[in-house]
Design an enzyme around this catalytic site. Sequence first.
Site, PDB file in Angstrom:
ATOM      1  N   HIS A 230     -20.177 -11.848 -23.812  1.00  0.00           N
ATOM      2  CA  HIS A 230     -19.441 -11.081 -24.838  1.00  0.00           C
ATOM      3  C   HIS A 230     -20.221  -9.815 -25.164  1.00  0.00           C
ATOM      4  O   HIS A 230     -21.439  -9.870 -25.315  1.00  0.00           O
ATOM      5  CB  HIS A 230     -19.279 -11.926 -26.105  1.00  0.00           C
ATOM      6  CG  HIS A 230     -18.666 -11.169 -27.246  1.00  0.00           C
ATOM      7  ND1 HIS A 230     -17.314 -10.923 -27.337  1.00  0.00           N
ATOM      8  CD2 HIS A 230     -19.239 -10.579 -28.333  1.00  0.00           C
ATOM      9  CE1 HIS A 230     -17.067 -10.227 -28.439  1.00  0.00           C
ATOM     10  NE2 HIS A 230     -18.223 -10.005 -29.056  1.00  0.00           N
TER      11      HIS A 230
ATOM     12  N   GLY B   5      -9.815   7.259  18.205  1.00  0.00           N
ATOM     13  CA  GLY B   5      -9.487   8.631  18.553  1.00  0.00           C
ATOM     14  C   GLY B   5      -9.679   9.638  17.442  1.00  0.00           C
ATOM     15  O   GLY B   5      -9.698  10.850  17.691  1.00  0.00           O
TER      16      GLY B   5
ATOM     17  N   GLU C 104      13.271   4.178  -7.271  1.00  0.00           N
ATOM     18  CA  GLU C 104      13.038   2.894  -6.620  1.00  0.00           C
ATOM     19  C   GLU C 104      14.355   2.166  -6.353  1.00  0.00           C
ATOM     20  O   GLU C 104      15.202   2.052  -7.236  1.00  0.00           O
ATOM     21  CB  GLU C 104      12.127   2.019  -7.484  1.00  0.00           C
ATOM     22  CG  GLU C 104      12.027   0.557  -7.086  1.00  0.00           C
ATOM     23  CD  GLU C 104      11.519   0.345  -5.668  1.00  0.00           C
ATOM     24  OE1 GLU C 104      12.125  -0.484  -4.952  1.00  0.00           O
ATOM     25  OE2 GLU C 104      10.542   1.009  -5.270  1.00  0.00           O
TER      26      GLU C 104
ATOM     27  N   HIS D  23      -8.345  -5.477   2.934  1.00  0.00           N
ATOM     28  CA  HIS D  23      -9.205  -6.658   2.851  1.00  0.00           C
ATOM     29  C   HIS D  23      -8.642  -7.837   3.637  1.00  0.00           C
ATOM     30  O   HIS D  23      -9.396  -8.688   4.099  1.00  0.00           O
ATOM     31  CB  HIS D  23      -9.479  -7.045   1.400  1.00  0.00           C
ATOM     32  CG  HIS D  23      -8.308  -6.993   0.489  1.00  0.00           C
ATOM     33  ND1 HIS D  23      -7.798  -5.808   0.014  1.00  0.00           N
ATOM     34  CD2 HIS D  23      -7.532  -7.967  -0.041  1.00  0.00           C
ATOM     35  CE1 HIS D  23      -6.768  -6.073  -0.781  1.00  0.00           C
ATOM     36  NE2 HIS D  23      -6.584  -7.367  -0.819  1.00  0.00           N
TER      37      HIS D  23
ATOM     38  N   GLY E 133       6.613   2.430   2.029  1.00  0.00           N
ATOM     39  CA  GLY E 133       5.911   1.423   2.821  1.00  0.00           C
ATOM     40  C   GLY E 133       5.333   1.969   4.116  1.00  0.00           C
ATOM     41  O   GLY E 133       5.354   3.168   4.391  1.00  0.00           O
TER      42      GLY E 133
ATOM     43  N   ALA F 130       8.576   2.750  -5.705  1.00  0.00           N
ATOM     44  CA  ALA F 130       7.707   2.403  -6.840  1.00  0.00           C
ATOM     45  C   ALA F 130       6.780   1.251  -6.489  1.00  0.00           C
ATOM     46  O   ALA F 130       6.588   0.310  -7.263  1.00  0.00           O
ATOM     47  CB  ALA F 130       8.557   2.051  -8.067  1.00  0.00           C
TER      48      ALA F 130
END
Length: 462
Positions: free
Chosen positions: A441, A34, A199, A318, A268, A177
């Site tokens: 490296h 939508g 938090e 994911h 959340g 947090a």
Amino acid sequence: MASYDVIIIGAGPGGYVCAIRCAQLGLKTAVVEGRETLGGTCLNVGCIPSKALLHATHLKHEAEHNFAGMGLKGKSPSVDWKQMLAYKDDVIGQNTGGIEFLFKKNKIDWIKGWASIPAAGKVQVGDDTHEARNTVIASGSEPASIPGVEIDEDRIVSSTGALTLPKVPKKMIVIGAGVIGLELGSVYQRLGAEVTVVEYMDAVCPGMDADVQRTFKRILEKQGLNIITGAAVKLAEALKTKAKVTYAPKKGGDDVTLEADVVLVATGRKPYAEGLGLDALGVQMTERGQIAVDSHWKTSVDGVYAIGDVTPGPMLAHKAEDEGMAVAEVLAGKHGHVNYGVIPGVVYTTPEVATVGQTEAELKEAGLKPKVGKFMFMGNARAKAVHQGEGFVKIIAHPETDRILGAAIIGPAAGDMIHELCVAMEFGASAEDVALTCHAHPTYSEAVREAALACGDGPIHS
């Protein structure tokens, strides 16, 4: 009435990936969405726009704090907030447009509108009813709040509202947090806002490795974030020119009231299945309002499947993508599988934080005393060269088999480096396997090898 092998409800990461895989496997596929653009929350008002703002503000931070020391002299950049939002919107457009291109390439029909399921095998959109041999619900999630806090997307905003504020606030309070709160809190702190994070739990990123939590909090506070843990928010009030947040310290004491221009509620998300008609259809739900599914993502109704945030498990794009590909395989008569023990989680602040598998504390609670290999980025030449020597790589291995059971990284490019350990875990590799693998490296990834060495005889550069 159009007829399909599969109709997918929702075009977020789970839905669009499922659709593409279904089409690749020869199934006639349609997606109901939508929004005016494809990509769901992630591409439109979540993962992608927030990463654009994180990137832009990180460069601002670098210019203000590190350029001069590297010999890059000049006036620090000023912020054109409208242009930054335009840049963010352009990034969104490129990505959502890319999904639309993939739909056309794979001959996937986009049915524009909001869906309901009047009966198994039927999907209604507006006045039209379409037939489908199978239906996949990938309707995602929406921001969740807490008692006493009402989001108005003006003074008290969700992550969606935080991405489109008309101006950078002088003061911002972030409730929560977790990943969203710390990422967007970092964005506005870098832009000059005074940011306070409140938090409820006693640490940032609840549930994460304890070593990471402590280090992460220290680094963020050093950057300028004010973080208050162990604080139970009781009320958020939107006033004419400001907002107030009142919390009670969990350890006792008087209530505390804070004031700010904007309050971001980052407590959340919750599953979103509004308007689908699942009750009438007889779809079984969990106590947390998620759609209950079996090991093949099938609901209690034949021919109806569900994936992503609307089902149990971590609310990660994911994870939804993996489930989307797996359920497509199932619908095509193949074997779909998701290894839920190897799903990484990433916080895209600077430094990044990435984790996978079990934590040291979880394993100890289960009665196992794991081997732990840890290497600090201060011993990594590449990290020091880019002013990111804080943080570490931590590998957790079985005490007898040396098999990697979990890992945590806080440092540069952690979100990319974690995948070396994901692949290792997927193949059942030992820490020694990683330690014996040649790493180029100078790279950040050498820190992963050093942490693997630390699970054995010890790292080289520590």
